[in-house]
Scaffold this motif. Structure first.
Motif, PDB file in Angstrom:
ATOM      1  N   SER A  41      15.107 -45.059 -51.194  1.00  0.00           N
ATOM      2  CA  SER A  41      15.386 -45.602 -52.516  1.00  0.00           C
ATOM      3  C   SER A  41      16.792 -46.178 -52.479  1.00  0.00           C
ATOM      4  O   SER A  41      17.771 -45.429 -52.393  1.00  0.00           O
ATOM      5  CB  SER A  41      15.287 -44.499 -53.565  1.00  0.00           C
ATOM      6  N   CYS A  71      13.643 -49.591 -55.095  1.00  0.00           N
ATOM      7  CA  CYS A  71      13.617 -48.247 -55.687  1.00  0.00           C
ATOM      8  C   CYS A  71      12.564 -48.221 -56.779  1.00  0.00           C
ATOM      9  O   CYS A  71      12.533 -49.106 -57.642  1.00  0.00           O
ATOM     10  CB  CYS A  71      14.988 -47.867 -56.258  1.00  0.00           C
ATOM     11  N   TRP A 127      11.477 -43.590 -64.786  1.00  0.00           N
ATOM     12  CA  TRP A 127      12.210 -43.257 -66.016  1.00  0.00           C
ATOM     13  C   TRP A 127      12.692 -44.552 -66.656  1.00  0.00           C
ATOM     14  O   TRP A 127      13.566 -45.232 -66.106  1.00  0.00           O
ATOM     15  CB  TRP A 127      13.408 -42.368 -65.662  1.00  0.00           C
ATOM     16  N   ARG A 174      20.410 -43.174 -45.430  1.00  0.00           N
ATOM     17  CA  ARG A 174      20.613 -41.725 -45.529  1.00  0.00           C
ATOM     18  C   ARG A 174      19.585 -41.006 -44.664  1.00  0.00           C
ATOM     19  O   ARG A 174      18.511 -41.538 -44.399  1.00  0.00           O
ATOM     20  CB  ARG A 174      20.383 -41.258 -46.978  1.00  0.00           C
ATOM     21  N   LYS A 183      16.693 -38.362 -44.314  1.00  0.00           N
ATOM     22  CA  LYS A 183      15.669 -37.929 -45.263  1.00  0.00           C
ATOM     23  C   LYS A 183      15.847 -36.457 -45.600  1.00  0.00           C
ATOM     24  O   LYS A 183      16.030 -35.625 -44.711  1.00  0.00           O
ATOM     25  CB  LYS A 183      14.269 -38.107 -44.661  1.00  0.00           C
TER      26      LYS A 183
HETATM   27  C1  LIG Z   1       6.993 -42.116 -59.101  1.00  0.00           C
HETATM   28  C2  LIG Z   1       8.464 -42.177 -58.766  1.00  0.00           C
HETATM   29  C3  LIG Z   1       9.394 -42.295 -59.777  1.00  0.00           C
HETATM   30  C4  LIG Z   1      10.758 -42.399 -59.469  1.00  0.00           C
HETATM   31  N1  LIG Z   1      11.668 -42.611 -60.473  1.00  0.00           N
HETATM   32  C5  LIG Z   1      12.961 -42.805 -60.166  1.00  0.00           C
HETATM   33  C6  LIG Z   1      13.900 -43.156 -61.172  1.00  0.00           C
HETATM   34  O1  LIG Z   1      13.575 -43.317 -62.355  1.00  0.00           O
HETATM   35  N2  LIG Z   1      15.192 -43.357 -60.788  1.00  0.00           N
HETATM   36  C7  LIG Z   1      15.603 -43.234 -59.490  1.00  0.00           C
HETATM   37  O2  LIG Z   1      16.785 -43.447 -59.223  1.00  0.00           O
HETATM   38  N3  LIG Z   1      14.727 -42.897 -58.512  1.00  0.00           N
HETATM   39  C8  LIG Z   1      13.426 -42.694 -58.815  1.00  0.00           C
HETATM   40  N4  LIG Z   1      12.524 -42.403 -57.818  1.00  0.00           N
HETATM   41  C9  LIG Z   1      12.978 -42.284 -56.417  1.00  0.00           C
HETATM   42  C10 LIG Z   1      12.979 -40.828 -55.934  1.00  0.00           C
HETATM   43  O3  LIG Z   1      14.063 -40.155 -56.491  1.00  0.00           O
HETATM   44  C11 LIG Z   1      13.042 -40.848 -54.403  1.00  0.00           C
HETATM   45  O4  LIG Z   1      11.876 -41.462 -53.880  1.00  0.00           O
HETATM   46  C12 LIG Z   1      13.143 -39.439 -53.773  1.00  0.00           C
HETATM   47  O5  LIG Z   1      14.316 -38.793 -54.176  1.00  0.00           O
HETATM   48  C13 LIG Z   1      13.119 -39.513 -52.235  1.00  0.00           C
HETATM   49  O6  LIG Z   1      14.180 -40.326 -51.752  1.00  0.00           O
HETATM   50  P1  LIG Z   1      13.949 -41.656 -50.921  1.00  0.00           P
HETATM   51  O7  LIG Z   1      13.030 -42.555 -51.719  1.00  0.00           O
HETATM   52  O8  LIG Z   1      15.312 -42.257 -50.746  1.00  0.00           O
HETATM   53  O9  LIG Z   1      13.312 -41.284 -49.620  1.00  0.00           O
HETATM   54  C14 LIG Z   1      11.181 -42.318 -58.107  1.00  0.00           C
HETATM   55  C15 LIG Z   1      10.221 -42.200 -57.099  1.00  0.00           C
HETATM   56  C16 LIG Z   1       8.889 -42.131 -57.408  1.00  0.00           C
HETATM   57  C17 LIG Z   1       7.881 -42.060 -56.285  1.00  0.00           C
END
Ligand SMILES: Cc1cc2nc3c(=O)[nH]c(=O)nc-3n(C[C@H](O)[C@H](O)[C@H](O)COP(=O)(O)O)c2cc1C
Length: 183
Positions: free
Chosen positions: A16, A131, A135, A167, A169
């Motif tokens: 993300s 990302c 929300w 980063r 994981k």
């Molecule tokens: C359904 C879903 C909703 C998410 N909503 C948010 C969000 O509103 N804001 C945000 O910063 N990250 C959001 N994320 C990212 C997650 O925080 C992130 O995928 C998780 O912490 C794992 O980190 P990575 O994606 O960097 O591997 C969301 C991810 C998913 C799959």
């Protein structure tokens, strides 16, 4: 065809990304990213989605505002995205709906999750950071984009050239999340 190691590298490298440069995402890249979503699998091939692409510089800050919760420090980075894909849930087809009722499963949400993951993976392969945002102020997003009140906006996906470092994981260990031949 890419081999198994390469696809795992791509999946590992996707993260993300919450920091973007002002460089716009090229149209051809955006089109391939969208194609990855469009051709995704779905229960009974219902394809219960519409991807609203936003690259208009007037609309992007409005959407970023809809995603931000300043007090919580949530999603304020969205204002840096140079494109966004808004994932709207559409009606599933008859077979998928019947299956969902009989099996008590929300297939449409599963489908949308898969399509969104494919979008983010294709973005990564294109060198574009992404990302998923779950929300946001759904009402506000509907209003900005003229999405009918009857539709659910399930996800927003921010896109842009990432300036964030990669980063490591953070995940639960495999022993906790994978088991063989029994629960
Ligand atoms: C359904 C879903 C909703 C998410 N909503 C948010 C969000 O509103 N804001 C945000 O910063 N990250 C959001 N994320 C990212 C997650 O925080 C992130 O995928 C998780 O912490 C794992 O980190 P990575 O994606 O960097 O591997 C969301 C991810 C998913 C799959």
């Amino acid at each position: 065809m890419i081999d198994g190691t390469q696809i795992l590298e791509l999946i590992t490298s996707r993260q993300s990304d919450r920091k973007y440069s002002p460089r716009p995402v090229e149209k051809e890249k955006l089109e391939r990213i969208l194609e990855a979503g469009r051709i995704s699998p779905s229960a009974c091939n219902a394809q219960p989605w519409k991807f609203v692409v936003v690259d208009n510089p007037q609309l992007l800050p409005q959407l970023a505002e809809a995603a931000s919760a300043r007090l919580l420090g949530m999603n304020t980075f969205a204002g840096q995205a140079t494109a966004m894909i808004i994932v709207v849930r559409e009606h599933a087809n008859f077979t998928s709906k019947i299956g969902a009722t009989i099996k008590n499963k929300d297939y449409s949400l599963i489908d949308i999750g898969i399509a969104s993951a494919n979008i983010c993976l294709q973005a990564e392969a294109e060198g574009i950071g992404s990302c998923m945002l779950g929300w946001f102020d759904e009402k506000m997003v509907r209003k900005i984009l003229g999405i009918p009140k009857t539709k659910r906006v399930e996800l927003m996906i921010t896109l842009g050239y990432s300036t964030a470092d990669k980063r490591e994981k953070k995940r639960k260990p495999a022993e906790e999340t994978i088991s063989y031949n029994k629960y």
